[in-house]
Structure formats: C-alpha cells, structure tokens
Write a protein that holds these residues in place. Structure first.
Motif: not given
Length: 283
Positions: A263-275
């Motif tokens: 999940i973290v690898v697949a959503m790393q772009k969205q997670l980085a943008n959100g943080v």
C-alpha cells in the motif's frame, strides 16, 4: 573569477552528499528489523535465537512458509483482516470527511467547542474504551462479527482533524460558484470538496487501513471464534502449551507486513503529496 564560480558551484555537493548518506544510514537502521525478521523466517525454529548474531541458519527452511498455511487457517485470517481493514478504512474516511466538512464549513452553535470535545477523545487510550465497548457489543449481539471489529473505531477524531485542518486552508470560491449554480451541501461535498482532497484522503485512508490491519487488543477481546480471527490474533496462534514455533511465526509475520508495504509503495506519490500539503499544518 572562474575559480571562485566553480568553487561556489561545488559547495552544495558536500551537504547534499552528507544528507543522502545520513538518510541511507537511518533507513538501514529502521529497515534492519524487517531484514532480521525475514532472515529468521528462513531458519529452523530452534536456531532463531540460538544462532547468535548470524542472519543465516544452518540451512534455508523454506518449509516455514508452507507451515504457515497448514498450522493455522491463515488464508481465512488474511481474508478477515483484509475485509475488516478495507471496510473499516472506507467507513472511517467517509465519516471523517463528513465530520471535517461539518466542523469547517457549516455554521452552528458551539461548533468550535464541540470540535474540541470531539478532539479530546484522541487522548483516551484504547484500554479505557474496550470494556464499555464490549458491553455494548455484547448487548447488541455483535460479538464474533465483522461489525464488532469495524464499527467501534470508525468514528474517531484522527481523520476528521487532519481533513478539517486542510479544509480550513482551502478558498471557498469553488463552493460559492457551485452554490450559485444551485448545488446543495451534499453535491458540493461530493463534486467540489472531495476531488480537492484526494491526496489528504489517501493519507488518512492509508493510516486507517494500517491501524485496522495491526489492531490487536480490541479483536482479542471481542473475537472468540477462530474463523473470525484477524492477523494479530493469528500470529498468537503459533504460541501454545509446548512453546512458540518461531520459524513459522516469523514467516507469518513477514507475510503480514507485505500488504502494508504494498500500500505504501503503490500510494507513495499520493502519500507524499498529502503530507507535503500545507493543510496538515493546521491553524
């Protein structure tokens, strides 16, 4: 002049290199427990703690992974955990979005005071809540059900707080334009606010999924049927009266970590943008 210019151009390389080396070292320190866990899953059970500091055992015990599926109903446990984590995260994100919209956009009496009371629930430890929650679940005949695993902690303040902090930084221009076109509150929330919150929603959803996935205390109390067990309870099944079967336990723990990592690898772009969005700073 050229020499000075070249010297100035080369100066940032030093701090940049030091930062990269530091990040790599910190990454190795944090990732080492996972390396040790995977290496231990390939050791014979008796050598997990008797092999000293060596990562390798006397042989590669790949049978530990096959034992995971036969020693306990691991496939059923995985399905239970995925259903609970996915449904719980989806419900919690929906509730958080509705709560954040209400506390940031709607005007009603004592709104800010009620939000502080709502936010105060974050300081309550889970140990304080499990007894009254179990009594409620027992009276509602929800023990040993998916509803008991999902509902009690789907209405927390964590996601609502994070999304509200971001909503407070959003301009109201789009909402006013939609309201002039005749859109109601629900339509504004679904078609205007939600698309602007994709990155924060991804962050909150990922955190909530992992929280449900790793939850141990509440499932331990409310689940008695082995067929309803989640992963933390399934890992406990490798310990019995004759001791702990460490090899299969480490193999099962390794498999349990994989979905969270994916999940973290697949959503790393969205997670980085959100943080990185300024809304999480709050005001």
């Amino acid at each position: 002049m050229r020499a000075e210019t070249g010297t100035r151009a080369r100066r940032p390389a030093g701090p940049g290199l030091i930062s990269k080396v530091g990040i790599i070292l910190v990454g190795i320190v944090f990732f080492f427990p996972f390396i040790w866990m995977f290496a231990s899953s390939l050791k014979p059970s008796l050598e997990v703690f008797s092999s000293g500091g060596s990562l390798l055992g006397s042989r590669l015990e790949w049978s530990n992974y096959s034992s995971v599926w036969t020693a306990v109903p691991f496939a059923r446990i995985l399905v239970n955990s995925f259903l609970v984590a996915a449904a719980g995260a989806l419900l919690a994100v929906t509730v958080s979005l509705l709560s954040a919209y209400a506390f940031s956009r709607l005007q009603f009496r004592y709104r800010d005071r009620l939000f502080l009371v709502f936010l105060g629930t974050l300081v309550l430890p889970q140990e304080v809540l499990v007894i009254p929650l179990y009594i409620m679940a027992s009276r509602a005949q929800m023990v040993d059900t998916y509803a008991a695993l999902i509902l009690p902690f789907a209405f927390g303040a964590f996601g609502a707080f994070m999304l509200r902090q971001f909503l407070l930084t959003l301009p109201r221009d789009y909402e006013e334009a939609a309201r002039i076109d005749g859109a109601g509150q629900l339509r504004i929330l679904v078609h205007v606010i939600a698309p602007l919150l994709r990155a924060p929603l991804a962050v909150v959803g990922a955190f909530l999924f992992i929280e449900y996935w790793n939850s141990f205390l509440w499932p331990l109390i409310v689940i008695n049927d082995q067929d309803m067990a989640t992963l933390p309870l399934g890992l406990q099944m490798f310990s019995g009266e004759r001791g702990t079967d460490w090899g299969p336990l480490m193999a099962a723990a390794t498999l349990a970590v994989v979905p969270s990592l994916l999940i973290v690898v697949a959503m790393q772009k969205q997670l980085a943008n959100g943080v990185n969005l300024g809304g999480f700073g709050g005001r």
